[in-house]
Design a protein around this motif. Structure first.
Motif, PDB file in Angstrom:
ATOM      1  N   GLY A 141      67.015  38.208 109.198  1.00  0.00           N
ATOM      2  CA  GLY A 141      66.130  38.253 108.040  1.00  0.00           C
ATOM      3  C   GLY A 141      66.381  37.107 107.087  1.00  0.00           C
ATOM      4  N   TYR A 142      67.646  36.737 106.900  1.00  0.00           N
ATOM      5  CA  TYR A 142      67.981  35.596 106.041  1.00  0.00           C
ATOM      6  C   TYR A 142      67.428  34.295 106.621  1.00  0.00           C
ATOM      7  CZ  TYR A 142      70.820  32.165 103.563  1.00  0.00           C
ATOM      8  OH  TYR A 142      71.230  31.082 102.813  1.00  0.00           O
TER       9      TYR A 142
ATOM     10  N   MET B  13      64.316  43.360 106.416  1.00  0.00           N
ATOM     11  CA  MET B  13      65.209  42.523 105.617  1.00  0.00           C
ATOM     12  C   MET B  13      64.533  41.217 105.213  1.00  0.00           C
ATOM     13  SD  MET B  13      67.649  44.552 105.307  1.00  0.00           S
ATOM     14  CE  MET B  13      68.443  43.427 104.164  1.00  0.00           C
ATOM     15  N   ARG B  14      63.708  40.645 106.085  1.00  0.00           N
ATOM     16  CA  ARG B  14      62.990  39.422 105.710  1.00  0.00           C
ATOM     17  C   ARG B  14      62.065  39.672 104.539  1.00  0.00           C
ATOM     18  NH1 ARG B  14      57.810  37.685 106.529  1.00  0.00           N
ATOM     19  NH2 ARG B  14      57.478  35.407 106.550  1.00  0.00           N
ATOM     20  N   GLN B  15      61.300  40.763 104.608  1.00  0.00           N
ATOM     21  CA  GLN B  15      60.377  41.052 103.519  1.00  0.00           C
ATOM     22  C   GLN B  15      61.119  41.323 102.218  1.00  0.00           C
ATOM     23  OE1 GLN B  15      57.837  39.825 105.609  1.00  0.00           O
ATOM     24  NE2 GLN B  15      56.803  40.901 103.941  1.00  0.00           N
TER      25      GLN B  15
ATOM     26  N   SER C 118      70.164  42.270 111.672  1.00  0.00           N
ATOM     27  CA  SER C 118      68.956  42.267 110.841  1.00  0.00           C
ATOM     28  C   SER C 118      69.150  41.436 109.576  1.00  0.00           C
ATOM     29  CB  SER C 118      68.569  43.706 110.468  1.00  0.00           C
ATOM     30  OG  SER C 118      68.277  44.465 111.610  1.00  0.00           O
TER      31      SER C 118
ATOM     32  N   THR D 117      64.762  43.348 111.312  1.00  0.00           N
ATOM     33  CA  THR D 117      64.520  41.953 110.919  1.00  0.00           C
ATOM     34  C   THR D 117      63.330  41.850 109.983  1.00  0.00           C
ATOM     35  OG1 THR D 117      65.440  41.136 113.015  1.00  0.00           O
ATOM     36  CG2 THR D 117      63.971  39.661 111.808  1.00  0.00           C
TER      37      THR D 117
ATOM     38  N   ALA E   3      63.721  34.131 106.110  1.00  0.00           N
ATOM     39  CA  ALA E   3      63.299  34.118 104.711  1.00  0.00           C
ATOM     40  C   ALA E   3      63.633  32.813 104.001  1.00  0.00           C
ATOM     41  CB  ALA E   3      63.948  35.293 103.968  1.00  0.00           C
TER      42      ALA E   3
END
Length: 281
Positions: free
Chosen positions: A100-101, A163-165, A96, A160, A104
């Motif tokens: 997510g990184y 962590m992206r948000q 995640s 995902t 983003a």
């Protein structure tokens, strides 16, 4: 102080007292099942089976905890559940955070489409994936093994998305400054982003642990021996093996609750710290 002012103050105190009383009642309703599970595990069987049932133990009995370990191989199943849940938490956090990184901070073709596919996995009922996952584990020869218990759950669309948000809330200037200083992606992620993301990581860890720890149908499907089964299956077996021993069932429930309470306690500090980090300047 005039009459209306005294009346207004009295009404305010009454409303506050009513609010407190209501909250106390709600807390009691929420806490009572947990209390009765602990109390029931310490009661004698006579106290539990009489009518009306006792609310407080007349004497302390610890034999129920040894009884639950003798009824089924609960110690082994207990360890299986904790091990599998920890592996799932580690896998979900790694996948995640990395995904997510990517969504983003990085730019690549069809980025929105790929993220939409990740979100689409959250809308697929888990029950519809049981047969494909089982057939995959069977083809790989992993049925009744530890990998079969955790492999399908090492990545999650929810993780995902979360962590992206959370990463998107960081100023882009921090990322640009790190690039100017020659900081690579992994170094920026590990040294800067992850320490600042403890609230989201703690939330995801708690969610993943509880979700994996409470799995029942999937472990029941992919395991065939008691030594490979998980705690939830053992607790279900207690209901049939020890029908006339409610104290043993309560003891099993208490043992099952402990790891979740420890997990929440450990990561709750990070969540609270993150929520209050910006409260004081």
């Amino acid at each position: 102080m005039s009459g209306p002012e005294r009346s207004g103050g009295r009404m305010s105190r009454l409303r506050s007292a009513g609010t407190i009383a209501g909250l106390v009642v709600l807390v009691a309703i929420v806490i009572f099942p947990l209390y009765y599970a602990v109390a029931g595990s310490l009661m004698s069987r006579d106290d539990l089976t009489r009518f009306p049932p006792a609310l407080f133990p007349t004497s302390i009995h610890m034999s129920s905890f040894s009884g639950v370990l003798n009824a089924v191989p609960l110690a082994r199943q207990y360890g299986n559940s904790i091990l599998v849940s920890l592996v799932v938490v580690l896998g979900v956090l790694v996948t995640s955070v990395l995904s997510g990184y990517v969504f983003a901070f990085l730019h690549f073709p069809f980025k929105r489409l790929a993220f939409g596919m990740f979100l689409a996995t959250m809308m697929v009922p888990a029950e519809s994936m049981i047969i494909p996952n089982y057939l995959t584990m069977a083809d790989w020869g992993l049925v009744n093994t530890f990998p079969a218990l955790f492999l399908p759950f090492l990545a999650a669309g929810f993780g995902t998305f979360l962590m992206r948000q959370f990463f998107l809330s960081f100023p882009k200037e921090v990322y640009e400054a790190a690039k100017v200083e020659g900081c690579g992606h992994l170094r920026f992620l590990w040294r800067i982003l992850v320490p600042l993301s403890r609230p989201a990581i703690g939330t995801l860890a708690i969610h993943s642990f509880i979700s994996s720890y409470n799995h029942y149908f999937w472990p029941l499907l992919v395991t065939s021996t008691p030594k490979m089964q998980t705690l939830q299956i053992g607790l279900a077996q207690l209901n049939s093996v020890e029908e006339r021993a409610p104290d043993v069932i309560f003891a099993g429930v208490v043992l099952a609750i402990i790891p979740m309470l420890v997990m929440i306690y450990v990561f709750q500090r990070h969540i609270v710290r993150g929520l209050t980090a910006g409260a004081v300047r």
